[in-house]
Enzyme design. Structure first.
Site, PDB file in Angstrom:
ATOM      1  N   ASN A 141       3.129  -5.643  -3.021  1.00 49.57           N
ATOM      2  CA  ASN A 141       2.704  -6.594  -4.116  1.00 49.57           C
ATOM      3  C   ASN A 141       1.288  -6.929  -4.332  1.00 49.57           C
ATOM      4  O   ASN A 141       0.733  -7.866  -4.861  1.00 49.57           O
ATOM      5  CB  ASN A 141       3.530  -7.791  -3.794  1.00 49.57           C
ATOM      6  N   LYS A 142       0.541  -6.359  -3.306  1.00 47.31           N
ATOM      7  CA  LYS A 142      -0.889  -6.766  -3.293  1.00 47.31           C
ATOM      8  C   LYS A 142      -1.670  -6.037  -4.182  1.00 47.31           C
ATOM      9  O   LYS A 142      -1.288  -5.119  -4.894  1.00 47.31           O
ATOM     10  CB  LYS A 142      -1.386  -6.479  -1.782  1.00 47.31           C
ATOM     11  N   ASN A 143      -2.926  -6.613  -4.534  1.00 47.31           N
ATOM     12  CA  ASN A 143      -3.986  -5.869  -5.328  1.00 47.31           C
ATOM     13  C   ASN A 143      -4.191  -4.357  -5.396  1.00 47.31           C
ATOM     14  O   ASN A 143      -4.396  -3.831  -6.489  1.00 47.31           O
ATOM     15  CB  ASN A 143      -5.349  -6.748  -5.660  1.00 47.31           C
TER      16      ASN A 143
END
Length: 375
Positions: free
Chosen positions: A182-184
């Site tokens: 879910n990170k950038n």
């Protein structure tokens, strides 16, 4: 039927997918040349500082604590409003987490309250950049220098963010990043640790893989207890494909965040995040929902809000409950009422969809749905 809109979704291009397939066909799928290439690329982004990759951001934090010499009998000051891994790793190394309440505007640790929590046992600080908004690094390091404390930056959510023009990871003490799905940018699961001193490389690498040091053709020695924290080449190749898109992804997230501020109905009486377009990487867009009663004695609207948004085809996340109220930490003596800002925000914060593949219309859809649900 309208497609379901999750609160997060990675964007992985076909070239990267093909690159991962090549790694799978190569037969070398655990740590190898792709990991070395990924670490070199991360080092370039971190101003040439040494970076080592890990199986998770949690593993990077734990090793960071060990490299800082934190262990049994020590205390580490951190925020109660974070993913529970932030404090769990302190327990893992035998130390005690000491919580300090948050600043309700930034939702990050209140730097004004840190020094009052310092004791002779305090060895380190773990600041957390909630939702990608950096803690004030100038004030943070002023405190750490004044009190002779190590800093292990929990920058799990802030890869690519900046502090007054300087990219996180290019300065400071130990800096831990996460590349969770879910990170950038993502490696599916994974993390990295930026080292402040190349003399730490050998110990870092031993702690990452069972304490093993190799020499010669067949020599092997173990003099410390290490973990099983190495990143795979499969994950590293995914990260190598993501890195060139980092700026593009962050630019898009900023555009979407601006649209949220434009479209959100302020009459809903929700607390919006700090409107920071200079430093934050806009990892998440979070609102704090109003409580049912003036004094917060009734349950929050959040559970009902999440359910009704899901019925409208929109995913909402919870990041995070105040961790000192979990049973594990209550057994260590923490209790309700100690950190009122973190507790109130922790029971009412909601993470709205924000990822680079979203359209402008998706933001409008979220805002309109939220208005209908909350009104």
């Amino acid at each position: 039927m309208t497609d379901y809109l999750p609160f997060a979704r990675p964007l992985i291009d076909e070239e990267t997918i093909a690159g991962v397939a090549e790694v799978l066909r190569s037969g070398w799928i655990t740590s190898g040349p792709q990991v070395k290439a990924f670490e070199a690329a991360l080092s370039r982004l971190c101003g040439g500082r040494t970076v080592r990759s890990f199986s998770s951001g949690t593993a990077a934090l734990e090793v960071g604590l060990r490299l800082a010499g934190v262990g049994a009998g020590h205390e580490v000051i951190t925020t109660p409003l974070s993913w529970v891994a932030t404090a769990n790793v302190v327990l893992e190394v035998g130390a005690r987490p000491v919580f300090v309440d948050i600043d309700p505007r930034t939702r990050n640790i209140d730097l004004e309250k840190i020094e009052a929590a310092v004791t002779p046992a305090t060895r380190a600080l773990i600041p957390v950049d909630l939702a990608g908004l950096p803690v004030d690094r100038d004030r943070l390091y002023s405190i750490s220098r004044r009190r002779s404390l190590r800093v292990i930056e929990d920058a799990a959510q802030s890869f690519g963010a900046r502090w007054r023009g300087r990219a996180l990871g290019t300065f400071g003490d130990l800096v831990a990043f996460s590349f969770h799905a879910n990170k950038n940018i993502t490696t599916a699961e994974g993390g990295a640790l930026v080292l402040p001193d190349d003399q730490l490389i050998s110990l870092c690498e031993k702690l990452r893989l069972q304490g093993v040091a190799r020499f010669g053709e067949d020599g092997m020695e173990v003099d410390v207890i290490g973990g099983k924290f190495n990143l795979t080449d499969v994950a590293a190749r995914l990260g190598l494909g993501q890195l060139p898109h980092l700026q593009e992804f962050m630019d898009r997230r900023r555009d979407l965040a601006r649209r949220y501020f434009e479209r959100w109905d302020r009459a809903l009486e929700c607390e919006l995040p700090l409107e920071d377009f200079e430093n934050s990487n806009w990892h998440m867009f979070q609102v704090v929902l109003p409580e049912r009663s003036e004094h917060g004695r009734e349950p929050s609207l959040r559970a009902d809000f999440i359910r009704r948004m899901r019925e409208a085809g929109i995913g909402v996340g919870v990041h995070y409950p105040a961790m000192h109220l979990f049973a594990l930490y209550r057994r260590l003596g923490w209790r309700a009422g100690q950190f009122p800002h973190a507790e109130r925000i922790g029971r009412s914060i909601a993470t709205l969809p924000l990822f680079s593949a979203m359209s402008d219309d998706d933001v409008t859809r979220v805002c309109e749905a939220a208005r209908k649900v909350l009104k």
